[in-house]
Design a protein around this motif. Structure first.
Motif, PDB file in Angstrom:
ATOM      1  N   GLY A 246       0.784  -1.229   0.000  1.00  0.00           N
ATOM      2  CA  GLY A 246       0.000   0.000   0.000  1.00  0.00           C
ATOM      3  C   GLY A 246       0.813   1.274   0.000  1.00  0.00           C
ATOM      4  O   GLY A 246       1.717   1.462  -0.818  1.00  0.00           O
ATOM      5  N   ARG A 247       0.530   2.133   0.970  1.00  0.00           N
ATOM      6  CA  ARG A 247       1.089   3.482   1.018  1.00  0.00           C
ATOM      7  C   ARG A 247       1.993   3.668   2.228  1.00  0.00           C
ATOM      8  O   ARG A 247       1.847   2.984   3.234  1.00  0.00           O
ATOM      9  N   VAL A 248       2.854   4.664   2.107  1.00  0.00           N
ATOM     10  CA  VAL A 248       3.633   5.115   3.248  1.00  0.00           C
ATOM     11  C   VAL A 248       3.276   6.573   3.516  1.00  0.00           C
ATOM     12  O   VAL A 248       3.093   7.361   2.584  1.00  0.00           O
ATOM     13  N   SER A 249       3.141   6.914   4.787  1.00  0.00           N
ATOM     14  CA  SER A 249       2.899   8.298   5.183  1.00  0.00           C
ATOM     15  C   SER A 249       4.229   8.941   5.566  1.00  0.00           C
ATOM     16  O   SER A 249       4.953   8.425   6.407  1.00  0.00           O
ATOM     17  N   THR A 250       4.526  10.068   4.936  1.00  0.00           N
ATOM     18  CA  THR A 250       5.761  10.805   5.201  1.00  0.00           C
ATOM     19  C   THR A 250       5.407  12.188   5.717  1.00  0.00           C
ATOM     20  O   THR A 250       4.627  12.911   5.092  1.00  0.00           O
ATOM     21  N   GLU A 251       5.992  12.552   6.846  1.00  0.00           N
ATOM     22  CA  GLU A 251       5.613  13.791   7.527  1.00  0.00           C
ATOM     23  C   GLU A 251       6.348  15.006   6.973  1.00  0.00           C
ATOM     24  O   GLU A 251       7.549  14.975   6.730  1.00  0.00           O
ATOM     25  N   ILE A 252       5.596  16.082   6.774  1.00  0.00           N
ATOM     26  CA  ILE A 252       6.188  17.363   6.414  1.00  0.00           C
ATOM     27  C   ILE A 252       6.746  18.005   7.685  1.00  0.00           C
ATOM     28  O   ILE A 252       6.169  17.871   8.765  1.00  0.00           O
ATOM     29  N   ASP A 253       7.864  18.688   7.553  1.00  0.00           N
ATOM     30  CA  ASP A 253       8.549  19.340   8.666  1.00  0.00           C
ATOM     31  C   ASP A 253       7.550  20.031   9.599  1.00  0.00           C
ATOM     32  O   ASP A 253       6.811  20.932   9.188  1.00  0.00           O
ATOM     33  N   ALA A 254       7.524  19.604  10.861  1.00  0.00           N
ATOM     34  CA  ALA A 254       6.545  20.126  11.819  1.00  0.00           C
ATOM     35  C   ALA A 254       6.723  21.609  12.080  1.00  0.00           C
ATOM     36  O   ALA A 254       5.793  22.278  12.552  1.00  0.00           O
ATOM     37  N   ARG A 255       7.885  22.163  11.757  1.00  0.00           N
ATOM     38  CA  ARG A 255       8.116  23.594  11.950  1.00  0.00           C
ATOM     39  C   ARG A 255       7.277  24.438  10.983  1.00  0.00           C
ATOM     40  O   ARG A 255       7.182  25.651  11.149  1.00  0.00           O
ATOM     41  N   LEU A 256       6.670  23.767  10.004  1.00  0.00           N
ATOM     42  CA  LEU A 256       5.835  24.469   9.032  1.00  0.00           C
ATOM     43  C   LEU A 256       4.349  24.337   9.351  1.00  0.00           C
ATOM     44  O   LEU A 256       3.501  24.700   8.532  1.00  0.00           O
ATOM     45  N   SER A 257       4.028  23.850  10.540  1.00  0.00           N
ATOM     46  CA  SER A 257       2.645  23.531  10.895  1.00  0.00           C
ATOM     47  C   SER A 257       1.702  24.727  10.873  1.00  0.00           C
ATOM     48  O   SER A 257       0.483  24.554  10.799  1.00  0.00           O
ATOM     49  N   PHE A 258       2.248  25.942  10.923  1.00  0.00           N
ATOM     50  CA  PHE A 258       1.406  27.135  10.938  1.00  0.00           C
ATOM     51  C   PHE A 258       1.625  27.998   9.696  1.00  0.00           C
ATOM     52  O   PHE A 258       1.326  29.184   9.700  1.00  0.00           O
ATOM     53  N   ASP A 259       2.123  27.364   8.635  1.00  0.00           N
ATOM     54  CA  ASP A 259       2.413  28.070   7.386  1.00  0.00           C
ATOM     55  C   ASP A 259       1.851  27.264   6.218  1.00  0.00           C
ATOM     56  O   ASP A 259       2.462  26.296   5.773  1.00  0.00           O
ATOM     57  N   THR A 260       0.696  27.680   5.738  1.00  0.00           N
ATOM     58  CA  THR A 260       0.021  26.935   4.670  1.00  0.00           C
ATOM     59  C   THR A 260       0.863  26.862   3.405  1.00  0.00           C
ATOM     60  O   THR A 260       1.057  25.774   2.827  1.00  0.00           O
ATOM     61  N   GLU A 261       1.371  27.988   2.956  1.00  0.00           N
ATOM     62  CA  GLU A 261       2.109  28.023   1.690  1.00  0.00           C
ATOM     63  C   GLU A 261       3.388  27.197   1.770  1.00  0.00           C
ATOM     64  O   GLU A 261       3.722  26.458   0.836  1.00  0.00           O
ATOM     65  N   ALA A 262       4.110  27.314   2.869  1.00  0.00           N
ATOM     66  CA  ALA A 262       5.351  26.555   3.016  1.00  0.00           C
ATOM     67  C   ALA A 262       5.068  25.059   3.104  1.00  0.00           C
ATOM     68  O   ALA A 262       5.838  24.238   2.584  1.00  0.00           O
TER      69      ALA A 262
ATOM     70  N   ILE B  24       2.570  23.470   1.652  1.00  0.00           N
ATOM     71  CA  ILE B  24       2.255  23.023   0.293  1.00  0.00           C
ATOM     72  C   ILE B  24       3.527  22.860  -0.524  1.00  0.00           C
ATOM     73  O   ILE B  24       3.731  21.832  -1.199  1.00  0.00           O
ATOM     74  N   ALA B  25       4.407  23.853  -0.458  1.00  0.00           N
ATOM     75  CA  ALA B  25       5.647  23.793  -1.232  1.00  0.00           C
ATOM     76  C   ALA B  25       6.509  22.604  -0.821  1.00  0.00           C
ATOM     77  O   ALA B  25       7.049  21.873  -1.667  1.00  0.00           O
ATOM     78  N   ARG B  26       6.615  22.373   0.493  1.00  0.00           N
ATOM     79  CA  ARG B  26       7.437  21.257   0.984  1.00  0.00           C
ATOM     80  C   ARG B  26       6.802  19.920   0.616  1.00  0.00           C
ATOM     81  O   ARG B  26       7.499  18.958   0.267  1.00  0.00           O
TER      82      ARG B  26
END
Length: 317
Positions: free
Chosen positions: A89-105, A107-109
């Motif tokens: 199936g799938r693997v879940s990969t986490e986006i840098d938690a430091r970007l948790s309050f930045d929508t645009e960043a 999305i880009a990451r």
């Protein structure tokens, strides 16, 4: 009688909550989830040593200045790629938690992570981007989903977060059962909860029933379990992501496992009116448990990210 793990597979998609390939290979889950804490543990395994060195080399070749974020993402994708070789199936990969309050960043990451997977020959339909279920994270997931990139909204502790995630069209949510229990134990003075009264279990049941009653497609994947009793109390949930230790406990138990959740048996109708940003923040603020555990979860993921980055810096010293 077959094991409880095998019985669970008949009613719920079993997901491995680990980056350890050997454990994944042993228990044969459909999907797997990772996060900064699990990536940190995985990076300490000898089998990942070549991958760690390769990620550092690639990142340094691409940029000599701000190479750490590039290296972290390369490592996460490399571990994800290894996992995908042993699961269907799938693997879940986490986006840098430091970007948790930045929508645009966020999305880009996220798009950068997907591009890295695609460069390794892995299609986007085998990946879930894990994003903290802040207001900004939910908005990022909404836009990523519309672009064809599916998301796993994590660090989810409240009904309000779950309702907003479903309204945004998120592919999957990860309500954290055990961390909800931890908070209630700390603040109630009660040291033990039966599975049927466990506040984390009750939270997931409520979300699951609400989704099924209102025909949301968003998948509910219970996470962060403290014991097998919590897992058994959620048998029948869409998916459950389970640590290797608890997978082993279920695999060693041949007792009967009774289904607890079913899309056709959801109890009394649950109504909830979706709210705007101000309403979301107000509801979340009024939920002390969810507010505290969301903030703590983001802090802890950032701390583990920092630890791994310091290790990478030490490797180049």
């Amino acid at each position: 009688m077959i094991s409880k793990l095998e019985q669970l597979r008949e009613m719920t998609v079993v997901v491995a909550d680990t980056g350890d390939i050997d454990a994944i290979d042993l228990y044969q889950p459909v999907d797997a989830t990772t996060n900064p804490s699990l990536i940190l543990k995985a990076a300490e395994l000898e089998r990942y040593r070549p991958l760690l060195e390769q990620s550092m080399k690639q990142a340094r070749q691409q940029t000599q200045t701000d190479w750490l974020p590039e290296c972290m993402d390369a490592l996460a994708v490399g571990i994800g790629r290894e996992i995908l070789q042993v699961i269907p199936g799938r693997v879940s990969t986490e986006i840098d938690a430091r970007l948790s309050f930045d929508t645009e960043a966020t999305i880009a990451r996220g798009m950068s992570l997907v591009e890295k997977y695609q460069n390794d020959g892995i299609a986007s339909d085998r990946i879930l981007l894990k994003i903290a279920a802040t207001w900004e994270g939910i908005r990022a997931a909404e836009r990523l989903e519309k672009s064809g990139i599916q998301c796993n909204l994590t660090l989810l502790f409240s009904f309000e977060q779950a309702a907003a995630a479903a309204d945004a069209g998120a592919f999957l949510i990860s309500p954290f059962v055990g961390r909800i229990l931890d908070w209630h134990k700390l603040h109630s003075g009660k040291t033990e909860y039966l599975p049927e009264e466990d506040p984390g279990v009750l939270s997931v049941k409520s979300i699951y029933n609400f989704y099924k009653q209102h025909h949301y497609d968003t998948i509910v994947m219970g996470a962060s379990f403290r014991n097998t009793g919590e897992i058994e109390a959620l048998a029948g949930c869409d998916r459950l992501t389970i640590s290797p230790q608890l997978l082993e406990a279920l695999n060693s138990d041949s007792g009967e496992l009774v289904r607890q959740l079913h899309p056709d048996r959801t109890g009394e109708l649950i109504n909830y009116e979706q709210v705007n940003e101000a309403g979301f923040r107000c509801h979340l603020n009024n939920n002390a448990m969810a507010t505290e555990k969301l903030a703590e979860g983001i802090r802890n993921f950032i701390a583990d990210q920092d630890k791994l980055e310091k290790r990478l810096l030490g490797e180049t010293a």
